[in-house]
Design an enzyme around this catalytic site. Sequence first.
Site, PDB file in Angstrom:
ATOM      1  N   CYS A   2       0.839  -1.188   0.000  1.00 43.91           N
ATOM      2  CA  CYS A   2       0.000   0.000   0.000  1.00 43.91           C
ATOM      3  C   CYS A   2       0.878   1.243   0.000  1.00 43.91           C
ATOM      4  CB  CYS A   2      -0.877   0.009   1.236  1.00 43.91           C
ATOM      5  SG  CYS A   2      -1.711  -1.544   1.518  1.00 43.91           S
ATOM      6  N   ARG A  27       2.396   1.076  -5.956  1.00 48.20           N
ATOM      7  CA  ARG A  27       2.546   0.253  -4.754  1.00 48.20           C
ATOM      8  C   ARG A  27       1.289  -0.547  -4.430  1.00 48.20           C
ATOM      9  NH1 ARG A  27       6.892   1.726  -1.134  1.00 48.20           N
ATOM     10  NH2 ARG A  27       5.766   0.499   0.385  1.00 48.20           N
ATOM     11  N   TRP A  74      -3.376  -2.255  -1.398  1.00 48.36           N
ATOM     12  CA  TRP A  74      -3.145  -3.562  -2.018  1.00 48.36           C
ATOM     13  C   TRP A  74      -3.678  -4.548  -0.986  1.00 48.36           C
ATOM     14  CZ3 TRP A  74      -0.234  -8.034  -1.023  1.00 48.36           C
ATOM     15  CH2 TRP A  74       0.021  -8.853  -2.122  1.00 48.36           C
ATOM     16  N   ASN A 100      -0.225   0.842   6.495  1.00 51.82           N
ATOM     17  CA  ASN A 100       0.457  -0.125   5.629  1.00 51.82           C
ATOM     18  C   ASN A 100       0.962  -1.247   6.520  1.00 51.82           C
ATOM     19  OD1 ASN A 100       0.193   1.404   3.390  1.00 51.82           O
ATOM     20  ND2 ASN A 100       2.372   1.827   3.121  1.00 51.82           N
ATOM     21  N   GLY A 101       0.900  -2.476   6.048  1.00 51.97           N
ATOM     22  CA  GLY A 101       1.429  -3.583   6.854  1.00 51.97           C
ATOM     23  C   GLY A 101       0.323  -4.542   7.246  1.00 51.97           C
ATOM     24  N   GLU A 487      14.407 -15.153 -15.439  1.00 50.08           N
ATOM     25  CA  GLU A 487      13.966 -13.772 -15.300  1.00 50.08           C
ATOM     26  C   GLU A 487      12.991 -13.405 -16.430  1.00 50.08           C
ATOM     27  OE1 GLU A 487      13.670 -11.554 -13.239  1.00 50.08           O
ATOM     28  OE2 GLU A 487      13.480  -9.689 -14.362  1.00 50.08           O
ATOM     29  N   LYS A 491       9.121 -12.148 -16.054  1.00 42.78           N
ATOM     30  CA  LYS A 491       8.647 -10.894 -16.660  1.00 42.78           C
ATOM     31  C   LYS A 491       7.372 -11.141 -17.447  1.00 42.78           C
ATOM     32  CE  LYS A 491      10.187  -8.471 -15.109  1.00 42.78           C
ATOM     33  NZ  LYS A 491      11.115  -8.376 -14.028  1.00 42.78           N
ATOM     34  N   GLU A 494       4.400 -11.843 -15.184  1.00 46.46           N
ATOM     35  CA  GLU A 494       3.986 -10.661 -14.421  1.00 46.46           C
ATOM     36  C   GLU A 494       3.092  -9.722 -15.223  1.00 46.46           C
ATOM     37  OE1 GLU A 494       7.340  -9.226 -11.285  1.00 46.46           O
ATOM     38  OE2 GLU A 494       8.008  -9.270 -13.346  1.00 46.46           O
ATOM     39  N   HIS A 510      13.860 -34.381 -19.564  1.00 47.59           N
ATOM     40  CA  HIS A 510      13.461 -35.114 -18.354  1.00 47.59           C
ATOM     41  C   HIS A 510      12.041 -34.765 -17.928  1.00 47.59           C
ATOM     42  CE1 HIS A 510      17.448 -36.712 -17.983  1.00 47.59           C
ATOM     43  NE2 HIS A 510      17.956 -35.492 -18.074  1.00 47.59           N
ATOM     44  N   LYS A 607       4.756  -3.350  -6.190  1.00 50.74           N
ATOM     45  CA  LYS A 607       6.169  -3.059  -6.421  1.00 50.74           C
ATOM     46  C   LYS A 607       7.016  -3.458  -5.227  1.00 50.74           C
ATOM     47  CE  LYS A 607       9.607  -1.209  -8.637  1.00 50.74           C
ATOM     48  NZ  LYS A 607      10.135  -2.109  -9.678  1.00 50.74           N
TER      49      LYS A 607
HETATM   50  C1  G6P Z   1       7.920  -7.678  -5.868  1.00 47.06           C
HETATM   51  C2  G6P Z   1       8.062  -6.974  -7.199  1.00 47.06           C
HETATM   52  C3  G6P Z   1       9.200  -7.605  -7.992  1.00 47.06           C
HETATM   53  C4  G6P Z   1      10.487  -7.580  -7.176  1.00 47.06           C
HETATM   54  C5  G6P Z   1      10.308  -8.251  -5.819  1.00 47.06           C
HETATM   55  C6  G6P Z   1      11.499  -8.006  -4.915  1.00 47.06           C
HETATM   56  O1  G6P Z   1       7.436  -8.952  -6.055  1.00 47.06           O
HETATM   57  O2  G6P Z   1       6.863  -7.045  -7.926  1.00 47.06           O
HETATM   58  O3  G6P Z   1       9.389  -6.875  -9.186  1.00 47.06           O
HETATM   59  O4  G6P Z   1      11.499  -8.227  -7.884  1.00 47.06           O
HETATM   60  O5  G6P Z   1       9.171  -7.707  -5.158  1.00 47.06           O
HETATM   61  O6  G6P Z   1      11.562  -6.640  -4.644  1.00 47.06           O
HETATM   62  P1  G6P Z   1      12.839  -5.902  -4.083  1.00 47.06           P
HETATM   63  O7  G6P Z   1      12.400  -4.481  -3.904  1.00 47.06           O
HETATM   64  O8  G6P Z   1      13.177  -6.569  -2.788  1.00 47.06           O
HETATM   65  O9  G6P Z   1      13.924  -6.039  -5.091  1.00 47.06           O
END
Ligand code: G6P
Length: 612
Positions: A2, A27, A74, A100-101, A487, A491, A494, A510, A607
Amino acid sequence: MCGIVGYIGTKKASPILINGLLKLEYRGYDSSGISTMENGYISNMKDKGRVKNLYDLPGINDLNGTIGIAHTRWATHGKPCKENSHPHMDNSNTFSVVHNGIIENYVELKQFLLDNGYHFLSETDTEIIPNLIHYYYTKNSENTDRLLNSVYLACKDLKGSYAIEVLCKEEPDYMIVARKDSPLVIGVGEQENYVCSDIPAVLSYTKNFYLLNDGDFAKLSKDDVSFYDNNLSPITKELKNIDWDVSSCEKDGYEDFMLKEIYEQPKSVRETIGSRLKKDEKINFDDIGFSKEVLQKFNRIYLVACGTAMHAGLAVKPLLEKLCHITTIVDIASEFRYREPLIDENTLCIYISQSGETADTIAALKLAKSKGATTIAVSNVIGSSITREADYTIYTHAGPEIAVASTKAYTSQITLLTLLALYFAEVLESVPVDKINNIKEELLLLPEKLTEVLKDSDRIKDFAHKVYTEKDVFFLGRGTDYTVAMEASLKLKEISYIHSEAYASGELKHGPIALIENGITVIGILTDPFLVEKSVSNLQEVITRGAKTLIITNQELNTSSYDEVINIPNTNPLISPILSIIPLQLFSYYISKEKGLDVDKPRNLAKSVTVE
Ligand code: G6P
């Protein structure tokens, strides 16, 4: 997760708050809301959905209060709906709170409040906070600093994480804020003060910030901020100047933040290299300053992180092992913290986090510290929580990353950790100087080579157009190419919501090859000359079974059997992920655009994940 914004000053608060929320929407974006206070009355407006919905709420323009709090959510406890949106008020409408939290003991506290005659309108854990404050406020009538004291007593009851802002209609000239395991900073202006969970929210108003630590409280008026520790004893704080420029938090003519951030990579990688690496000089990590004896003591290195940051760790593991000859283990922070990892004073633990606020990564760091390990934080955000916990911090200096899907932070993390591995190798004298020098030379060429890769975006866009309706995509690679495959697959999931898998090419036979059928899309990454022949054979196995293939390579190959080939510049295979991920970031981006999705704010994601 949030986002939080707060304002107290002489101006109308609501436009400042909503503007801040828009900057923080990455966020969390399930719902949003604001409370402002005027003439002894708190107005509370909120709605489900994006922050822009707030603009359409009847009466929003009539909010003239010069003190207010705001939140973009969120969802954790309770579905996204108006009732569950913040701010939440107590039963008597005296207090308004954003949070938040996660309050872990909220069920027990809710029961306590129910037993004391309170009732609840939402399913959230947050709603207990204003009511708990009310409970203490009514019992606390003799106290000279009644509001601060009541917030303090309420916080003492909370287990879990929180960053909160509190308004009280009985005390209209103050706002109280507090934090524990969730970020919160205070921005200072002329006759006005700001609060936010993330600096970009108010960067257009001030560059001067106080950073709150866990357990801190602050009492704000328009011309003063007082700080208190977790026993409510007054403390002082140093004002920090944050030199991010406002335009770096704007889209700058790009359609989306993600695209802008992808294109910023030549610059961000150059910034990461900064003054640490100069031609013909030793790598500079004076801020760490490990001697040979200290480095020789480490018999194991852990790289711990979540999501993309964890993939950056995977990409540099071979570098640390090959250059420093120290066993390196990459772990997912949420697993590491509960695994009882083998750590002692001879372990070096490196925690990678773009935001520096990821709850699992911070907890994993605290665990290692408690066992005597040496800890280094790799972060992009100055003064973030993780940097205040670690023994040492090194910054990626990639500039603010706003899009939820991480791009430039990933390449900067790999760049910085590569520099760190080279520095260790130089101090340890663990490999011949030539080997180190070759990687150093290649690092300095990266910004130029990144610019070259970015020029091929149209061909990637065309390929994305051909495959955007797919249900499954496979990414294959060996060695560091496999780490890029992981990675790239993340992506794609996501931001395009397409199911995808990353496999080490040799593992295909396998099991996963059973899924390959006519027309399925397979993306191969081939940048390591020692592994390329093997990878080519694996790709032939999928082509024979009808797969459509896209190849990212810097090798000279017979390319006739592939549907699309993206050639990227050659480099040392140990740092090739920094180049080979670029076309794949663009691939995910264009697929998401083809599908008409919100690239920067993908569904269900945040994020910065400040809860477990
Ligand atoms: C969330 C984001 C990702 C990020 C991960 C770790 O899941 O959506 O994009 O890689 O957190 O975040 P950090 O800020 O610890 O790199």
